[in-house]
Design an enzyme around this catalytic site. Structure first.
Site, PDB file in Angstrom:
ATOM      1  N   SER A 125     -16.552 -61.139 -46.160  1.00  0.00           N
ATOM      2  CA  SER A 125     -17.720 -61.970 -45.871  1.00  0.00           C
ATOM      3  C   SER A 125     -18.430 -62.306 -47.174  1.00  0.00           C
ATOM      4  O   SER A 125     -18.419 -61.508 -48.124  1.00  0.00           O
ATOM      5  CB  SER A 125     -18.667 -61.177 -44.964  1.00  0.00           C
ATOM      6  OG  SER A 125     -19.926 -61.789 -44.940  1.00  0.00           O
ATOM      7  N   TYR A 150     -23.772 -53.570 -42.505  1.00  0.00           N
ATOM      8  CA  TYR A 150     -22.574 -54.355 -42.171  1.00  0.00           C
ATOM      9  C   TYR A 150     -21.935 -54.885 -43.460  1.00  0.00           C
ATOM     10  O   TYR A 150     -20.731 -54.719 -43.700  1.00  0.00           O
ATOM     11  CB  TYR A 150     -22.949 -55.510 -41.224  1.00  0.00           C
ATOM     12  CG  TYR A 150     -21.904 -56.581 -41.169  1.00  0.00           C
ATOM     13  CD1 TYR A 150     -20.705 -56.376 -40.493  1.00  0.00           C
ATOM     14  CD2 TYR A 150     -22.092 -57.810 -41.819  1.00  0.00           C
ATOM     15  CE1 TYR A 150     -19.719 -57.367 -40.461  1.00  0.00           C
ATOM     16  CE2 TYR A 150     -21.126 -58.796 -41.797  1.00  0.00           C
ATOM     17  CZ  TYR A 150     -19.942 -58.569 -41.120  1.00  0.00           C
ATOM     18  OH  TYR A 150     -18.978 -59.546 -41.108  1.00  0.00           O
ATOM     19  N   LYS A 154     -18.127 -54.216 -45.579  1.00  0.00           N
ATOM     20  CA  LYS A 154     -17.171 -55.216 -46.095  1.00  0.00           C
ATOM     21  C   LYS A 154     -16.893 -54.962 -47.576  1.00  0.00           C
ATOM     22  O   LYS A 154     -15.761 -55.075 -48.043  1.00  0.00           O
ATOM     23  CB  LYS A 154     -17.723 -56.628 -45.896  1.00  0.00           C
ATOM     24  CG  LYS A 154     -17.828 -57.038 -44.436  1.00  0.00           C
ATOM     25  CD  LYS A 154     -16.456 -57.209 -43.809  1.00  0.00           C
ATOM     26  CE  LYS A 154     -16.519 -57.525 -42.336  1.00  0.00           C
ATOM     27  NZ  LYS A 154     -15.239 -57.393 -41.653  1.00  0.00           N
TER      28      LYS A 154
HETATM   29  P1  NAD Z   1     -15.677 -60.819 -32.828  1.00  0.00           P
HETATM   30  O1  NAD Z   1     -16.559 -59.702 -32.457  1.00  0.00           O
HETATM   31  O2  NAD Z   1     -15.629 -62.011 -31.931  1.00  0.00           O
HETATM   32  O3  NAD Z   1     -14.183 -60.289 -33.022  1.00  0.00           O
HETATM   33  C1  NAD Z   1     -13.900 -58.971 -33.437  1.00  0.00           C
HETATM   34  C2  NAD Z   1     -12.829 -58.426 -32.523  1.00  0.00           C
HETATM   35  O4  NAD Z   1     -12.497 -57.107 -32.928  1.00  0.00           O
HETATM   36  C3  NAD Z   1     -13.287 -58.330 -31.066  1.00  0.00           C
HETATM   37  O5  NAD Z   1     -12.300 -58.907 -30.241  1.00  0.00           O
HETATM   38  C4  NAD Z   1     -13.435 -56.831 -30.805  1.00  0.00           C
HETATM   39  O6  NAD Z   1     -13.152 -56.505 -29.458  1.00  0.00           O
HETATM   40  C5  NAD Z   1     -12.414 -56.256 -31.779  1.00  0.00           C
HETATM   41  N1  NAD Z   1     -12.700 -54.895 -32.237  1.00  0.00           N
HETATM   42  C6  NAD Z   1     -13.864 -54.402 -32.749  1.00  0.00           C
HETATM   43  N2  NAD Z   1     -13.720 -53.108 -33.085  1.00  0.00           N
HETATM   44  C7  NAD Z   1     -12.423 -52.774 -32.820  1.00  0.00           C
HETATM   45  C8  NAD Z   1     -11.663 -51.593 -32.968  1.00  0.00           C
HETATM   46  N3  NAD Z   1     -12.215 -50.473 -33.464  1.00  0.00           N
HETATM   47  N4  NAD Z   1     -10.365 -51.614 -32.593  1.00  0.00           N
HETATM   48  C9  NAD Z   1      -9.798 -52.734 -32.082  1.00  0.00           C
HETATM   49  N5  NAD Z   1     -10.475 -53.880 -31.907  1.00  0.00           N
HETATM   50  C10 NAD Z   1     -11.769 -53.907 -32.278  1.00  0.00           C
HETATM   51  O7  NAD Z   1     -16.056 -61.264 -34.316  1.00  0.00           O
HETATM   52  P2  NAD Z   1     -15.599 -62.526 -35.175  1.00  0.00           P
HETATM   53  O8  NAD Z   1     -16.780 -63.383 -35.381  1.00  0.00           O
HETATM   54  O9  NAD Z   1     -14.356 -63.101 -34.623  1.00  0.00           O
HETATM   55  O10 NAD Z   1     -15.307 -61.800 -36.548  1.00  0.00           O
HETATM   56  C11 NAD Z   1     -14.013 -61.357 -36.905  1.00  0.00           C
HETATM   57  C12 NAD Z   1     -14.077 -60.653 -38.247  1.00  0.00           C
HETATM   58  O11 NAD Z   1     -14.635 -61.545 -39.210  1.00  0.00           O
HETATM   59  C13 NAD Z   1     -14.969 -59.419 -38.255  1.00  0.00           C
HETATM   60  O12 NAD Z   1     -14.377 -58.440 -39.071  1.00  0.00           O
HETATM   61  C14 NAD Z   1     -16.260 -59.922 -38.871  1.00  0.00           C
HETATM   62  O13 NAD Z   1     -16.970 -58.905 -39.504  1.00  0.00           O
HETATM   63  C15 NAD Z   1     -15.726 -60.939 -39.871  1.00  0.00           C
HETATM   64  N6  NAD Z   1     -16.720 -61.962 -40.214  1.00  0.00           N
HETATM   65  C16 NAD Z   1     -17.334 -62.679 -39.238  1.00  0.00           C
HETATM   66  C17 NAD Z   1     -18.292 -63.627 -39.558  1.00  0.00           C
HETATM   67  C18 NAD Z   1     -19.007 -64.396 -38.477  1.00  0.00           C
HETATM   68  O14 NAD Z   1     -20.079 -64.959 -38.767  1.00  0.00           O
HETATM   69  N7  NAD Z   1     -18.501 -64.497 -37.274  1.00  0.00           N
HETATM   70  C19 NAD Z   1     -18.610 -63.849 -40.908  1.00  0.00           C
HETATM   71  C20 NAD Z   1     -17.950 -63.111 -41.893  1.00  0.00           C
HETATM   72  C21 NAD Z   1     -17.005 -62.163 -41.532  1.00  0.00           C
END
Ligand code: NAD
Ligand code: UDP
Length: 339
Positions: A125, A150, A154
């Site tokens: 991120s 958070y 990362k």
């Molecule tokens: P999201 O919550 O929609 O997807 C994350 C998925 O991981 C979910 O399906 C959840 O059920 C699964 N999950 C969580 N913990 C788990 C575990 N211990 N074991 C197995 N599955 C698990 O989030 P997203 O927006 O799709 O984000 C995906 C990744 O991108 C994350 O790592 C997030 O930190 C990163 N990210 C997201 C953003 C954003 O703004 N959406 C920005 C930067 C980084």
């Protein structure tokens, strides 16, 4: 064509990436504990792609389950999305974030090493640039001190992966530093479906538009920006998904650990998001100004030159596309994946 394990593949960014992977001829195995997602997303991904994928419900902290997946499927590479992502929650329950995001990633990397699978794309991120640096952020900048737990997870996982790759040249790792993903697939079949009150701007706006919330609170109007509200680099989730496929294909031919920013490079203010959403979709968004939110930086946007030069990636969708597609998803699915 490769067989890709996608952890967190049922989530917002993961589901869009699974669709891109299937559409570009890769095979997909999703591993997700569904703590923040729905299996319906994966059913829709398969319907859109008209191709099947494999789904295993499991937790990345479960070593045995991971070993079993690597035993059962001949995995070529991993895209690792699984983790918790709510900034406010990470301040209240830091240990859950350290456990899921740091210990979980460690479990995954250890299982990969046991299975001799060394290609990995990690969801990082832009928050890793922290407070130290000035936008536009570029990859050579030193990592800052993230303003919340958070972001800290990362940063730690990035460092852990860098050291792992340094120690063993078999590893090939991509760190994708996302800016602000918004939008949805054009079909409106998959999109962002946060549980409870949304923390992020875009789902809050669409939930106001659909009548689930009465008004938007804009946090802060006295920032040193053109209109006084914060500026962010909003990136269409389909552009982001495509970056994963390109990073993955790059990693299959390189070794080492490399970071890439994934953003448009254009700062857009919170007020501009509201105003453009209203114009593009013809819906009024009632709003009020509220105090600043702790930890927010005034202006945050990418220099994505490296992704263009090395991955041949650049953002293709406009802000108007992002806002129209976010609304199309929410309008077609007022309650997300819940009936
Ligand atoms: P999201 O919550 O929609 O997807 C994350 C998925 O991981 C979910 O399906 C959840 O059920 C699964 N999950 C969580 N913990 C788990 C575990 N211990 N074991 C197995 N599955 C698990 O989030 P997203 O927006 O799709 O984000 C995906 C990744 O991108 C994350 O790592 C997030 O930190 C990163 N990210 C997201 C953003 C954003 O703004 N959406 C920005 C930067 C980084
Ligand atoms: N924001 C806002 N109202 C909301 C949610 C967010 O004004 O209900 C602002 C927030 O203060 C920030 C920007 O929108 O300036 C983007 O916030 P978000 O949480 O979506 O992403 P962040 O940039 O914090 O990762």
């Amino acid at each position: 064509m490769a067989k890709i394990l996608v952890t967190g593949g049922a989530g917002y960014i993961g589901s869009h990436t699974c669709l891109e992977l299937l559409n570009t001829g890769h095979e997909v195995v999703v591993f997700d504990n569904l703590c923040n997602s729905s299996k319906i997303a994966l059913e829709r991904v398969q319907a859109l792609a008209q191709k099947p994928l494999n789904f295993i419900q499991g937790d990345i902290r479960d070593m045995q389950a991971l070993d079993q997946v690597f035993h059962d499927y001949k995995i070529d590479a991993v895209i690792h999305f699984a983790g918790l992502k709510a900034v406010g929650e990470s301040q209240k329950i830091p240990l859950a974030y350290f456990d899921n995001n740091i210990a979980g990633s460690l479990c995954l990397v250890q299982a990969m090493e046991r299975a001799e699978v060394f290609q990995l794309v990690f969801s990082s991120s832009a928050t890793v640039y922290g407070e130290l640096n000035q936008a536009p952020y570029h990859e050579e900048m030193p990592l800052g001190m993230p303003t919340n737990n958070y972001g800290y997870t990362k940063m730690v996982v990035e460092q852990l992966l860098e050291k792992t790759a340094l120690a063993n040249p078999a590893w090939s790792i991509a760190l994708l530093r996302y800016f602000n993903p918004v939008g949805a697939h054009k079909s409106g079949e998959i999109g962002e479906d946060p549980q409870g009150i949304p923390n992020n701007l875009m789902p809050f706006v669409t939930q106001v538009a659909v009548g689930r919330r009465s008004k938007l609170a804009i946090f802060g109007q006295d920032y040193p920006t053109l209109d006084g509200t914060c500026e962010r680099d909003f990136i269409h989730v389909v552009d982001l998904a495509k970056a994963h496929v390109l990073a993955l294909e790059n990693r299959l031919n390189h070794t080492g650990c490399r970071a890439w920013n994934i953003g448009t490079g254009k700062p857009i203010s919170v007020l501009a998001i509201k105003n453009t959403f209203e114009r593009v979709n013809g819906i009024e968004i009632p709003f009020e100004f509220a105090p600043r939110r702790t930890g927010d930086l005034a202006s945050f946007y990418a220099d994505s030159t490296r992704a263009y030069q090395e991955l041949n990636w650049k953002a293709e969708y406009s802000l108007e596309d992002m806002l129209a597609d976010s609304w199309n998803w929410q309008r077609k699915n007022p309650n997300g994946f819940n009936p």
